[in-house]
Design a protein around this motif. Structure first.
Motif, PDB file in Angstrom:
ATOM      1  N   LEU A  68     -27.036  71.807  30.125  1.00 29.44           N
ATOM      2  CA  LEU A  68     -25.855  71.449  29.341  1.00 29.44           C
ATOM      3  C   LEU A  68     -26.144  71.437  27.841  1.00 29.44           C
ATOM      4  N   ASP A  69     -25.226  72.013  27.078  1.00 29.72           N
ATOM      5  CA  ASP A  69     -25.298  71.909  25.632  1.00 29.72           C
ATOM      6  C   ASP A  69     -24.684  70.578  25.205  1.00 29.72           C
ATOM      7  N   GLY A  70     -25.174  70.034  24.113  1.00 26.12           N
ATOM      8  CA  GLY A  70     -24.628  68.779  23.621  1.00 26.12           C
ATOM      9  C   GLY A  70     -25.030  67.582  24.458  1.00 26.12           C
ATOM     10  N   TRP A  71     -26.192  67.651  25.055  1.00 22.16           N
ATOM     11  CA  TRP A  71     -26.693  66.586  25.935  1.00 22.16           C
ATOM     12  C   TRP A  71     -27.554  65.625  25.119  1.00 22.16           C
ATOM     13  N   THR A  72     -27.309  64.326  25.271  1.00 14.91           N
ATOM     14  CA  THR A  72     -28.180  63.341  24.636  1.00 14.91           C
ATOM     15  C   THR A  72     -28.456  62.220  25.614  1.00 14.91           C
ATOM     16  N   GLU A  73     -29.622  61.620  25.487  1.00 18.66           N
ATOM     17  CA  GLU A  73     -30.028  60.536  26.379  1.00 18.66           C
ATOM     18  C   GLU A  73     -30.266  59.268  25.576  1.00 18.66           C
ATOM     19  N   ILE A  74     -29.767  58.170  26.115  1.00 19.01           N
ATOM     20  CA  ILE A  74     -29.930  56.874  25.460  1.00 19.01           C
ATOM     21  C   ILE A  74     -31.205  56.217  25.980  1.00 19.01           C
ATOM     22  N   GLU A  75     -32.127  55.978  25.079  1.00 22.39           N
ATOM     23  CA  GLU A  75     -33.368  55.287  25.404  1.00 22.39           C
ATOM     24  C   GLU A  75     -33.538  54.144  24.414  1.00 22.39           C
ATOM     25  N   ALA A  76     -33.678  52.932  24.929  1.00 21.59           N
ATOM     26  CA  ALA A  76     -33.775  51.760  24.048  1.00 21.59           C
ATOM     27  C   ALA A  76     -34.516  50.653  24.779  1.00 21.59           C
ATOM     28  N   PRO A  77     -35.160  49.754  24.026  1.00 20.35           N
ATOM     29  CA  PRO A  77     -35.939  48.679  24.656  1.00 20.35           C
ATOM     30  C   PRO A  77     -35.076  47.559  25.234  1.00 20.35           C
ATOM     31  N   ASP A  78     -33.792  47.486  24.854  1.00 20.04           N
ATOM     32  CA  ASP A  78     -32.954  46.409  25.347  1.00 20.04           C
ATOM     33  C   ASP A  78     -31.507  46.885  25.400  1.00 20.04           C
ATOM     34  N   ALA A  79     -30.675  46.112  26.105  1.00 22.58           N
ATOM     35  CA  ALA A  79     -29.287  46.509  26.325  1.00 22.58           C
ATOM     36  C   ALA A  79     -28.481  46.553  25.036  1.00 22.58           C
ATOM     37  N   ARG A  80     -28.736  45.624  24.128  1.00 23.11           N
ATOM     38  CA  ARG A  80     -27.970  45.598  22.884  1.00 23.11           C
ATOM     39  C   ARG A  80     -28.223  46.851  22.064  1.00 23.11           C
ATOM     40  N   THR A  81     -29.490  47.220  21.934  1.00 24.57           N
ATOM     41  CA  THR A  81     -29.812  48.426  21.172  1.00 24.57           C
ATOM     42  C   THR A  81     -29.237  49.655  21.855  1.00 24.57           C
ATOM     43  N   ALA A  82     -29.319  49.674  23.194  1.00 28.98           N
ATOM     44  CA  ALA A  82     -28.788  50.808  23.955  1.00 28.98           C
ATOM     45  C   ALA A  82     -27.287  50.961  23.735  1.00 28.98           C
ATOM     46  N   SER A  83     -26.578  49.836  23.698  1.00 25.83           N
ATOM     47  CA  SER A  83     -25.127  49.920  23.490  1.00 25.83           C
ATOM     48  C   SER A  83     -24.810  50.403  22.074  1.00 25.83           C
ATOM     49  N   GLU A  84     -25.610  49.997  21.105  1.00 26.53           N
ATOM     50  CA  GLU A  84     -25.395  50.463  19.729  1.00 26.53           C
ATOM     51  C   GLU A  84     -25.615  51.967  19.627  1.00 26.53           C
ATOM     52  N   LEU A  85     -26.668  52.455  20.298  1.00 23.98           N
ATOM     53  CA  LEU A  85     -26.936  53.894  20.295  1.00 23.98           C
ATOM     54  C   LEU A  85     -25.838  54.655  21.033  1.00 23.98           C
ATOM     55  N   THR A  86     -25.336  54.076  22.120  1.00 25.31           N
ATOM     56  CA  THR A  86     -24.250  54.716  22.873  1.00 25.31           C
ATOM     57  C   THR A  86     -23.007  54.864  22.017  1.00 25.31           C
ATOM     58  N   MET A  87     -22.630  53.774  21.337  1.00 23.35           N
ATOM     59  CA  MET A  87     -21.425  53.824  20.508  1.00 23.35           C
ATOM     60  C   MET A  87     -21.595  54.780  19.329  1.00 23.35           C
ATOM     61  N   ALA A  88     -22.811  54.846  18.801  1.00 23.93           N
ATOM     62  CA  ALA A  88     -23.058  55.793  17.711  1.00 23.93           C
ATOM     63  C   ALA A  88     -22.877  57.227  18.207  1.00 23.93           C
ATOM     64  N   ALA A  89     -23.351  57.518  19.407  1.00 15.65           N
ATOM     65  CA  ALA A  89     -23.179  58.855  19.982  1.00 15.65           C
ATOM     66  C   ALA A  89     -21.704  59.151  20.231  1.00 15.65           C
ATOM     67  N   CYS A  90     -20.954  58.138  20.683  1.00 16.25           N
ATOM     68  CA  CYS A  90     -19.514  58.327  20.900  1.00 16.25           C
ATOM     69  C   CYS A  90     -18.795  58.614  19.586  1.00 16.25           C
ATOM     70  N   ARG A  91     -19.182  57.920  18.527  1.00 15.23           N
ATOM     71  CA  ARG A  91     -18.553  58.166  17.226  1.00 15.23           C
ATOM     72  C   ARG A  91     -18.841  59.588  16.737  1.00 15.23           C
ATOM     73  N   ARG A  92     -20.007  60.121  17.119  1.00 16.52           N
ATOM     74  CA  ARG A  92     -20.338  61.501  16.749  1.00 16.52           C
ATOM     75  C   ARG A  92     -19.686  62.511  17.697  1.00 16.52           C
ATOM     76  N   ARG A  93     -19.004  61.991  18.717  1.00 12.08           N
ATOM     77  CA  ARG A  93     -18.336  62.815  19.719  1.00 12.08           C
ATOM     78  C   ARG A  93     -19.317  63.742  20.433  1.00 12.08           C
ATOM     79  N   VAL A  94     -20.439  63.165  20.837  1.00  8.93           N
ATOM     80  CA  VAL A  94     -21.425  63.901  21.623  1.00  8.93           C
ATOM     81  C   VAL A  94     -20.794  64.267  22.967  1.00  8.93           C
ATOM     82  N   PRO A  95     -20.882  65.517  23.414  1.00  3.55           N
ATOM     83  CA  PRO A  95     -20.190  65.938  24.649  1.00  3.55           C
ATOM     84  C   PRO A  95     -20.690  65.248  25.916  1.00  3.55           C
ATOM     85  N   TRP A  96     -21.998  65.065  26.032  1.00  6.26           N
ATOM     86  CA  TRP A  96     -22.564  64.475  27.250  1.00  6.26           C
ATOM     87  C   TRP A  96     -23.559  63.383  26.845  1.00  6.26           C
ATOM     88  N   ILE A  97     -23.324  62.166  27.316  1.00  7.97           N
ATOM     89  CA  ILE A  97     -24.214  61.044  26.992  1.00  7.97           C
ATOM     90  C   ILE A  97     -24.781  60.494  28.297  1.00  7.97           C
TER      91      ILE A  97
END
Length: 535
Positions: A68-97
């Protein structure tokens, strides 16, 4: 606890989608006594399912990340950081998270994560897609599916939906969370990638929102300690860490769920019937909301439980199909990966002692060698059938609860049709639809009322059979199998022998049970009428 403390505690409680289908009392105990729960060892069956689910997710991640093109994976040491990275990817309109963690909702009490968030290519917004380790479709037609690599829902003429309410509720939960953040696709769809990952099953979540919302509010109230719960026996109990605490309470209270579990117990309590004694003495009509099964049987099971009787006869005579040549069959499978063993026990009237033979592959499933062992089993079984016919002997093969055996017989024919010796699906159906394929479970169900359950390990001991391995059981055998084939370490041949002994005992149990039904059951087991007249 003061009311202020209750408010503070309630405000901090968060639940995920798994709580929506979990026992309400377990949810309360998990939340209120979580510190005690950490000291309990994990149930082996639960651990095995969790590990298998993790392996399924990793397989899907690996496959999709490479294509898949536009694929990104969320890797973080804790849930809070992971959610921040997820929302940042959504704001960038990443196709696949992948491995998306949504921000916790302290005001609503939700928390959740989705294996995949996919940007809707037409309407914008994100669609939740979950990866599960069970089948989400069956052969048929009418399901809406999409290819794994794009979102293009269409009616599938080769698949029908396999109902999985827990998947729909989880997707509804995730959609509500996406909507809370203002990033949900307007179409209210969700997707599920199941075992074998052949497609994405598309769910219209508008059909489940009402049930989701009601369940969520109820479970949140339970978790916050605002709704009162009591123990009640459900199917989940056998793998629950609190069962050793709940069961003594149920027995002491003679709780009705011990003989009428789950929704049946709920229906009875609504009628004011909460104990086994009240059910045994019940003389009113069947409750209007009785969910399933025979209500008359439930009353009879309560009568038997109160009298300490393991079974009740429905009929004056007990009969079971018998033959000159008899073969008991028991299949061992590993989750949805395949059937690695077909065990047989051959008995001939007037012949030598019963002979056990197991047809097995020790290559880790999934493996094409499963087709080889299945072909050998089928050739042997049909050979015994043909030989009996040639000698003018009657023939019958027996299993206990044929649904599993039928499933893997047909599935093996479909998957391994190109292997020499594997029968066609039509050949399988000819056999399993004949009188020569006998389900002892059905014979038990038709002729006995079983207050303690109808599983083979519940019924065979009544006929005098005992398993050699004290830990024998379906959950335990899953762990033995992992060790036997070396999923996690070097293969353990002692566990292979253990599985063969377990399988042999299962087929011998059906033989002993059948013979008991033919010879002694009428003498040893009372009818409901005779039990009541003796009181």
């Amino acid at each position: 606890m003061t009311s202020q403390r209750a408010v503070e505690r309630g405000a901090s409680v968060l639940i995920d989608a798994g709580s929506l289908t979990r026992c309400r009392h377990r949810l309360y105990l998990d939340t209120a006594y979580s510190a005690l729960l950490r000291q309990e060892p994990e149930n082996p069956g639960v651990r095995q399912r969790r590990e298998a689910a993790r392996a399924q997710r990793e397989d899907i991640r690996s496959r999709l990340s490479e294509t898949l093109d536009g694929w990104t994976e969320i890797e973080a040491p804790d849930a809070r950081t992971a959610s921040e990275l997820t929302m940042a990817a959504c704001r960038r309109r990443v196709p696949w998270i992948w491995n998306a963690v949504l921000p916790i909702e302290r005001t609503t009490g939700r928390r959740g994560r989705s294996e995949i968030l996919m940007l809707d290519p037409v309407d914008g917004g994100y669609i939740p897609i979950i990866v599960v380790n069970h089948k989400v479709t069956d052969p048929g037609r009418g399901a809406r599916t999409s290819r794994l690599t794009e979102w293009a829902p269409a009616v599938d003429e080769t698949r029908k939906v396999r109902s999985q309410l827990r998947d729909q509720l989880r997707l509804a939960h995730l959609y509500r969370m996406l909507d809370f953040e203002g990033i949900a696709s307007p179409n209210a769809h969700g997707g599920a990638i199941g075992y074998r990952a052949e497609c994405i099953l598309v769910h219209d979540l508008t059909t489940v929102f009402d049930e989701y919302d009601a369940r969520f509010l109820d479970r949140l109230s339970v978790a916050r300690g605002e709704s009162f719960t009591v123990p009640s026996q459900v199917s989940e109990c056998r793998s629950c860490p609190w069962w050793t605490d709940c069961r003594p309470q149920l027995v002491a209270n003679r709780d009705v769920s011990l003989v009428a579990s789950g929704m049946r117990a709920d229906a009875l309590r609504e009628q004011g019937v909460s104990t086994i004694d009240e059910l045994a003495d019940f003389s009113g009509p069947e409750p209007d909301n009785w969910p399933f099964g025979s209500f008359t049987d439930a009353v009879a099971a309560a009568t038997a439980w109160r009298a300490g009787v393991p079974l009740l006869r429905r009929t004056d005579e007990v009969t079971v199909h018998r033959a000159d040549v008899e073969v008991d069959v028991d299949m061992e499978s590993y989750q949805e990966h395949g059937a690695y063993m077909w065990g047989t026990l051959l008995t001939e009237k007037g012949g030598p002692p019963a002979q056990y033979r197991g047809f097995v592959t020790w290559d880790p499933l999934p493996t094409v060698d499963e087709g080889r062992s299945f072909a050998e089993f089928w050739a042997w079984l049909m050979g015994k059938r043909a030989d009996a016919a040639a000698r003018g002997k009657t023939f019958a093969a027996y299993c206990y609860s044929r649904a599993a055996e039928d499933k893997w017989l047909l599935d093996s024919a479909r998957r391994f049709g190109d292997i020499s010796g594997v029968p066609t699906e039509a050949e399988i159906r000819e056999f399993i639809d004949s009188e020569q394929w006998v389900d002892i479970y059905q014979a038990v169900s038709d002729q006995f009322i079983c207050p303690n359950g109808k599983g083979l390990k519940k019924i065979a001991p009544v006929a005098g059979f005992e398993w050699r391995d004290a830990e024998a059981g379906g959950e335990a055998s899953m762990g033995w199998y992992r060790e036997a084939v070396g999923y996690d370490a070097e293969p353990d041949t002692t566990q292979r022998e253990r599985l063969l002994v377990y399988n042999e005992d299962d087929v011998r149990a059906t033989k002993v049970l059948r013979e008991w039904m033919s010879d002694r059951a009428e003498i040893e087991i009372p009818t409901l009428e005779s039990l009541r007249s003796a009181v």
